[in-house]
Design a protein around this motif. Structure first.
Motif, PDB file in Angstrom:
ATOM      1  N   GLU A 275      47.040  45.394  26.846  1.00 49.15           N
ATOM      2  CA  GLU A 275      47.209  46.547  28.261  1.00 49.15           C
ATOM      3  C   GLU A 275      46.760  46.064  29.191  1.00 49.15           C
ATOM      4  O   GLU A 275      47.686  46.090  29.823  1.00 49.15           O
ATOM      5  N   GLN A 276      46.128  45.476  29.291  1.00 53.17           N
ATOM      6  CA  GLN A 276      45.954  44.164  30.688  1.00 53.17           C
ATOM      7  C   GLN A 276      47.347  43.447  30.576  1.00 53.17           C
ATOM      8  O   GLN A 276      47.502  43.580  31.587  1.00 53.17           O
ATOM      9  N   ILE A 277      47.855  42.974  29.462  1.00 54.48           N
ATOM     10  CA  ILE A 277      48.481  41.740  29.743  1.00 54.48           C
ATOM     11  C   ILE A 277      49.919  42.116  30.379  1.00 54.48           C
ATOM     12  O   ILE A 277      50.184  41.953  30.974  1.00 54.48           O
ATOM     13  N   LEU A 278      49.897  43.413  29.145  1.00 58.80           N
ATOM     14  CA  LEU A 278      51.430  44.064  30.124  1.00 58.80           C
ATOM     15  C   LEU A 278      51.804  44.982  31.069  1.00 58.80           C
ATOM     16  O   LEU A 278      52.748  44.856  31.710  1.00 58.80           O
ATOM     17  N   SER A 279      50.003  44.930  31.549  1.00 65.25           N
ATOM     18  CA  SER A 279      50.399  45.348  32.867  1.00 65.25           C
ATOM     19  C   SER A 279      50.163  45.049  34.123  1.00 65.25           C
ATOM     20  O   SER A 279      50.207  44.992  35.330  1.00 65.25           O
ATOM     21  N   GLY A 280      49.870  43.159  33.693  1.00 61.42           N
ATOM     22  CA  GLY A 280      49.550  42.229  34.229  1.00 61.42           C
ATOM     23  C   GLY A 280      48.750  42.522  35.414  1.00 61.42           C
ATOM     24  O   GLY A 280      48.635  41.861  36.761  1.00 61.42           O
ATOM     25  N   HIS A 281      47.479  43.118  35.867  1.00 60.83           N
ATOM     26  CA  HIS A 281      46.430  43.185  35.938  1.00 60.83           C
ATOM     27  C   HIS A 281      45.296  42.620  35.256  1.00 60.83           C
ATOM     28  O   HIS A 281      44.697  42.756  34.883  1.00 60.83           O
ATOM     29  N   PHE A 282      45.098  41.161  35.995  1.00 57.64           N
ATOM     30  CA  PHE A 282      44.413  40.565  35.831  1.00 57.64           C
ATOM     31  C   PHE A 282      42.811  39.994  36.748  1.00 57.64           C
ATOM     32  O   PHE A 282      42.952  39.995  37.846  1.00 57.64           O
ATOM     33  N   LEU A 283      42.188  39.635  35.993  1.00 57.20           N
ATOM     34  CA  LEU A 283      41.025  39.085  36.641  1.00 57.20           C
ATOM     35  C   LEU A 283      40.375  38.011  36.463  1.00 57.20           C
ATOM     36  O   LEU A 283      40.843  36.987  35.282  1.00 57.20           O
ATOM     37  N   SER A 284      40.319  36.937  37.695  1.00 53.07           N
ATOM     38  CA  SER A 284      39.998  35.483  36.868  1.00 53.07           C
ATOM     39  C   SER A 284      38.762  35.215  38.265  1.00 53.07           C
ATOM     40  O   SER A 284      38.899  35.802  39.735  1.00 53.07           O
ATOM     41  N   ARG A 285      38.525  34.270  37.708  1.00 51.63           N
ATOM     42  CA  ARG A 285      37.572  33.503  38.366  1.00 51.63           C
ATOM     43  C   ARG A 285      37.594  31.812  38.577  1.00 51.63           C
ATOM     44  O   ARG A 285      37.873  31.051  37.721  1.00 51.63           O
TER      45      ARG A 285
ATOM     46  N   TYR B   8      42.291  42.858  46.142  1.00 50.43           N
ATOM     47  CA  TYR B   8      43.681  42.891  46.665  1.00 50.43           C
ATOM     48  C   TYR B   8      44.417  40.966  45.953  1.00 50.43           C
ATOM     49  O   TYR B   8      45.252  41.087  45.490  1.00 50.43           O
ATOM     50  N   GLY B   9      43.565  40.181  45.149  1.00 43.80           N
ATOM     51  CA  GLY B   9      43.785  39.308  44.032  1.00 43.80           C
ATOM     52  C   GLY B   9      43.192  39.310  42.985  1.00 43.80           C
ATOM     53  O   GLY B   9      43.811  38.614  41.995  1.00 43.80           O
ATOM     54  N   GLY B  10      42.002  40.140  42.701  1.00 45.14           N
ATOM     55  CA  GLY B  10      41.901  40.105  41.442  1.00 45.14           C
ATOM     56  C   GLY B  10      40.889  39.180  40.703  1.00 45.14           C
ATOM     57  O   GLY B  10      40.756  38.540  39.703  1.00 45.14           O
ATOM     58  N   LEU B  11      40.204  38.181  41.872  1.00 43.10           N
ATOM     59  CA  LEU B  11      39.751  37.366  42.110  1.00 43.10           C
ATOM     60  C   LEU B  11      37.805  37.633  41.955  1.00 43.10           C
ATOM     61  O   LEU B  11      38.324  37.941  42.579  1.00 43.10           O
ATOM     62  N   LEU B  12      36.923  37.041  41.479  1.00 44.30           N
ATOM     63  CA  LEU B  12      36.068  37.128  41.101  1.00 44.30           C
ATOM     64  C   LEU B  12      35.330  36.014  41.902  1.00 44.30           C
ATOM     65  O   LEU B  12      35.148  35.074  41.087  1.00 44.30           O
ATOM     66  N   PHE B  13      34.495  36.662  43.145  1.00 40.05           N
ATOM     67  CA  PHE B  13      33.338  35.951  43.772  1.00 40.05           C
ATOM     68  C   PHE B  13      32.065  36.418  44.081  1.00 40.05           C
ATOM     69  O   PHE B  13      31.917  37.355  44.853  1.00 40.05           O
ATOM     70  N   ASP B  14      31.116  35.473  44.169  1.00 38.47           N
ATOM     71  CA  ASP B  14      29.950  35.756  43.890  1.00 38.47           C
ATOM     72  C   ASP B  14      29.880  36.196  45.152  1.00 38.47           C
ATOM     73  O   ASP B  14      29.297  35.235  46.059  1.00 38.47           O
ATOM     74  N   PRO B  15      29.054  37.508  45.489  1.00 37.59           N
ATOM     75  CA  PRO B  15      28.653  38.369  47.025  1.00 37.59           C
ATOM     76  C   PRO B  15      27.318  37.393  46.832  1.00 37.59           C
ATOM     77  O   PRO B  15      26.273  37.680  48.224  1.00 37.59           O
ATOM     78  N   LEU B  16      26.610  37.829  45.912  1.00 33.76           N
ATOM     79  CA  LEU B  16      25.189  37.619  45.787  1.00 33.76           C
ATOM     80  C   LEU B  16      24.526  36.803  46.069  1.00 33.76           C
ATOM     81  O   LEU B  16      23.537  36.033  47.109  1.00 33.76           O
ATOM     82  N   ALA B  17      24.896  34.966  45.402  1.00 36.31           N
ATOM     83  CA  ALA B  17      24.387  33.730  46.374  1.00 36.31           C
ATOM     84  C   ALA B  17      24.204  33.612  47.052  1.00 36.31           C
ATOM     85  O   ALA B  17      23.184  33.465  48.092  1.00 36.31           O
ATOM     86  N   PRO B  18      25.149  33.988  47.856  1.00 36.21           N
ATOM     87  CA  PRO B  18      25.374  33.473  49.343  1.00 36.21           C
ATOM     88  C   PRO B  18      24.400  34.644  50.054  1.00 36.21           C
ATOM     89  O   PRO B  18      23.589  34.206  51.068  1.00 36.21           O
ATOM     90  N   ILE B  19      24.778  36.102  50.183  1.00 34.00           N
ATOM     91  CA  ILE B  19      23.939  36.603  50.372  1.00 34.00           C
ATOM     92  C   ILE B  19      22.017  36.719  50.583  1.00 34.00           C
ATOM     93  O   ILE B  19      21.529  36.224  51.539  1.00 34.00           O
ATOM     94  N   VAL B  20      22.036  36.524  49.093  1.00 31.39           N
ATOM     95  CA  VAL B  20      20.222  36.204  48.824  1.00 31.39           C
ATOM     96  C   VAL B  20      19.778  35.028  49.762  1.00 31.39           C
ATOM     97  O   VAL B  20      18.935  34.786  49.949  1.00 31.39           O
ATOM     98  N   SER B  21      20.871  34.062  49.682  1.00 34.15           N
ATOM     99  CA  SER B  21      19.515  32.396  49.982  1.00 34.15           C
ATOM    100  C   SER B  21      19.691  32.650  51.649  1.00 34.15           C
ATOM    101  O   SER B  21      19.370  32.096  51.847  1.00 34.15           O
TER     102      SER B  21
END
Length: 738
Positions: free
Chosen positions: A335-345, A397-410
């Motif tokens: 389903e994800q491949i057919l829809s084109g909705h991907f997540l990537s890091r 907006y881009g399906g990109l996965l960036f860690d928000p916790l490490a910069p915030i906690v640090s």
């Protein structure tokens, strides 16, 4: 930078370095926290379920109740294949292992009975043969499982093409697989592994390896193989990262391109479990016609066959926290491949996050060390909000996965450590200064002392200042009627109420001299529009004093009011710390200060409470000002042109003041020329002044006795140019009050 600040910066940067190295090492705890954050993102914004040509034929509780316990005989599985193929399924993928002979096959059952004629066995049906014949020539994909024993490998049905060197070392490695029944493996159109999380101890399925490798051959996932078979494709095309060996960036299957991690894994962007994805096997195997809706779902669809009954132990947990059948995740991959909705890091995400910790942490160290705690906290919160907003926007907006916790906690750890060090070490000296001088100096001066080395040295600087003197009228008469304690109470009330306006308008309180206040603007720090702010402070004092009199705050009775005189002048003065090494005062001296004091004294002669010099009026012309004449000041060889402050810019813009100013200008010209219309103009001015917020009766009554002040002023205006626009209008024929 003081030595304490230098130590604070070094300590803070060491903490930032430790946190940066810790993030670079990426311990399991940080990875788990990062994955939990990504799970929360998906829970907030999951992929929307869409009815696609992908469905799950589930062996559910209802099917088991109808057809008996699992496993079912394979002739029934053959029946499923025949019906699905006849109904137009584009691919049939079994998330079920067929590694052992069917124990329910008639040939197998009879073989275990002693004394059975071997010729009879040959005539009995074999379910594995029936199933193998059923799948032959049909778009059937069988699944295989991984095994740590033996060296069995399935026979791949598809080829692989590469844009660079074969990335055999990129995907997760396998030692072996559970062998399928030979006939089934030979007749299947595709073979794919059914392992969702090989080697991952987490119970949550977040990424799925689309490829596995034994170092010499690649093995596709069941969902990937089902999509290939459905399209009739024969080859997978793998793209690698330029100049980075043993990496995979994209997998092309027929018409579809799938972005993957360097190891060939797909980040699952899951949907909430939806009943529209499932078809019960009971509907397909039941006697009678198949429901029309079921037939429509199957026609042209990729069908995944698997178990969903809880007792069959194929339940997985998604990033949304839902427990779903493992086969449904295979369907969601397609389903994800057919829809084109991907997540990537991206591969560079780790580097960006490490850099953000180093940069943001270093910035917070300097902000916390050199700025006020409130500003540093605001900056820290802004950085936190920015990190969250950037991470969330990249996800949405881009399906990109960036860690928000490490910069915030640090950043939080860095800010807390730097703040604690500042409070314990750096601010100790400042707290001592503030405790000692807080009752005597203005906040701006305290700030300068706290943040400037050697601020408490003797000496002064020449600066342009706007100086103010405030004095109580008839203070001697007032004090004669009061006891010493009552005089002190009166002065405390008076001075506290009026001095607040100096502080509120960025002024510096120089000193209290009995019943007088001396203040100045533009020192020790630069103040924009300091003449205008001094005038605004004076207007505030006038308003506050009127309120105190109306409330009888001094206790004199409403019939007795307190009056003041305020003089303001702008000019060059010497300002700085003056006195002895052990006892000094921050003050201003010079001719500007003397002129201001004389202007304040002249308020009595003019009979008005706020007078300003021409140098101040030139830069506060947006206020309502009336010329008060060129006054002779004690100790000055030339006269000083002064102006009465009637009101603020709102008063200046009113029609009433505009009319009065026109008459006033004509009156000044008449005084200079000793015109006989002076009396008429004075009377008209008094009438017009009655509608303004100040009492000008005594001011105009006294003007008739000060004609020499205006004759000099008129002559000076001819030389220097008027402060008002020339060409005053004629006096109106009538002057009605409003």
């Amino acid at each position: 930078m003081t030595r304490a600040q230098q130590i604070g910066v070094i300590v803070g940067l060491v903490i930032v370095a430790i946190l940066t190295i810790l993030r670079a090492s990426d311990p399991p705890l940080l990875r788990q926290a990062r994955e939990v954050a990504f799970d929360e993102y998906q829970r907030i914004a999951p992929r929307t379920f869409q009815d696609m040509p992908v469905h799950v034929l589930e062996i559910d509780e209802a099917s088991l109740e109808e057809f008996g316990q699992w496993p079912w005989p394979r002739d029934r599985m053959a029946k499923l294949v025949v019906r699905l193929s006849a109904m137009g399924a584009s691919a049939i993928a079994f998330d079920i292992l067929f590694s052992e002979p069917d124990r329910l096959s008639p040939r197998t059952v009879i073989r275990d009975i002693a004394g059975i004629d071997p010729s009879l066995l040959a005539r009995l049906p074999d379910n594995d043969e029936i199933f193998a014949q059923a799948i032959a020539g049909k778009p059937v994909v069988l699944g295989f499982a991984l095994s740590n024993k033996g060296n069995s490998r399935p026979e791949m049905k598809a080829g692989f093409a590469f844009t660079g060197e074969p990335p055999f070392n990129a995907p997760p490695q396998i030692l072996g697989s559970t062998p399928l029944r030979p006939q089934l493996e030979a007749n299947a159109a595709g073979l794919g592994h059914i392992s969702l999380t090989p080697g991952d101890p987490s119970s949550v399925v977040r990424t799925v390896p689309l490829l596995l490798s034994d170092g010499e051959q690649l093995y596709p996932n069941l969902a990937l193989e089902a999509l290939r078979v459905a399209q009739g494709a024969s080859t997978y095309l793998l793209a690698d990262a330029a100049d980075v060996p043993d990496t995979i960036t994209r997998i092309k299957i027929g018409d579809f391109v799938v972005p993957v991690t360097a190891a060939g894994e797909l980040w699952l962007h899951v949907t909430p479990d939806n009943a529209g994805r499932y078809i019960s096997t009971r509907e397909l195997l039941a006697d009678g016609d198949i429901p029309e809706g079921t037939a429509a779902k199957i026609n042209g669809s990729i069908i995944f066959v698997g178990t969903s009954a809880a007792g069959l132990q194929d339940i997985r947990t998604t990033a949304l926290g839902e427990n779903v059948p493992g086969v449904s995740l295979q369907a969601q991959i397609v389903e994800q491949i057919l829809s084109g909705h991907f997540l990537s890091r991206p591969d560079w995400a780790d580097g960006l996050e490490i850099l953000s910790i180093a940069v943001a942490g270093s910035l917070l160290v300097f902000l916390t060390t050199f700025l006020s705690p409130a500003i540093a906290l605001a900056c820290g919160l802004s950085i936190t909000a920015l990190a969250l907003a950037a991470s969330w926007s990249a996800f949405i907006y881009g399906g990109l996965l960036f860690d928000p916790l490490a910069p915030i906690v640090s950043g939080s750890i860095t800010h807390f450590a730097a703040t604690a060090f500042r409070f314990l070490v750096i601010d100790r000296e400042r707290r001592e200064v503030r405790l000692a001088f807080g009752h005597y100096l203005s906040p701006s001066l305290l700030y300068r002392i706290e943040h400037t080395q050697n601020a408490l040295r003797l000496g002064g600087d020449d600066r342009e200042l706007t100086v103010m003197f405030v004095d109580v009228r008839n203070f001697t008469e007032i004090s004669e009627r009061l006891t010493p304690a009552e005089v002190v109470g009166f002065l405390n009330t008076f001075l506290d109420a009026l001095s607040r306006h100096v502080i509120a308008n960025e002024g510096t309180l120089d000193k209290f001299i009995g019943d007088s206040i001396m203040a100045f603007w533009n020192a020790p720090v630069d103040v924009t529009d300091h003449p205008g702010k001094a005038v605004r402070a004076a207007l505030g004092m006038r308003e506050t004093l009127a309120r105190l009199n109306a409330e009888d705050a001094f206790g004199f009775g409403l019939e007795r009011t307190v009056g003041i005189g305020i003089g303001i002048h702008t000019g060059l003065a010497c300002v700085g710390n003056m006195g002895a090494e052990t006892h000094f005062n921050y003050s201003a001296v010079g001719d500007t200060v003397n002129v201001t004091a004389r202007i304040e004294t002249a308020c009595k002669e003019v009979c008005f409470d706020i007078l300003i010099s021409e140098s101040t009026a030139d830069r506060a012309s947006h206020y309502a000002l009336l010329e008060a004449g060129a006054l002779p000041l004690k100790g000055k060889s030339t006269r000083t042109r002064t102006f009465a402050v009637i009101g603020d810019d709102r008063v200046a813009a009113s029609a009433e003041f505009h009319d009065l100013k026109s008459i006033h200008l004509q009156m000044i010209e008449a005084l200079a020329s000793k015109s006989p219309v002076i009396r008429k103009l004075l009377q008209a001015a008094k009438v017009k002044a009655t509608v303004l917020p100040v009492n000008l009766t005594e001011f105009y009554r006294r003007i008739s006795r000060r004609t020499e002040h205006f004759s000099h002023s008129a002559a000076q205006k001819e030389d220097d140019g008027p402060i008002y626009a020339s060409g005053a209008p004629e006096i109106p024929s009538s002057s009605p009050t409003r």
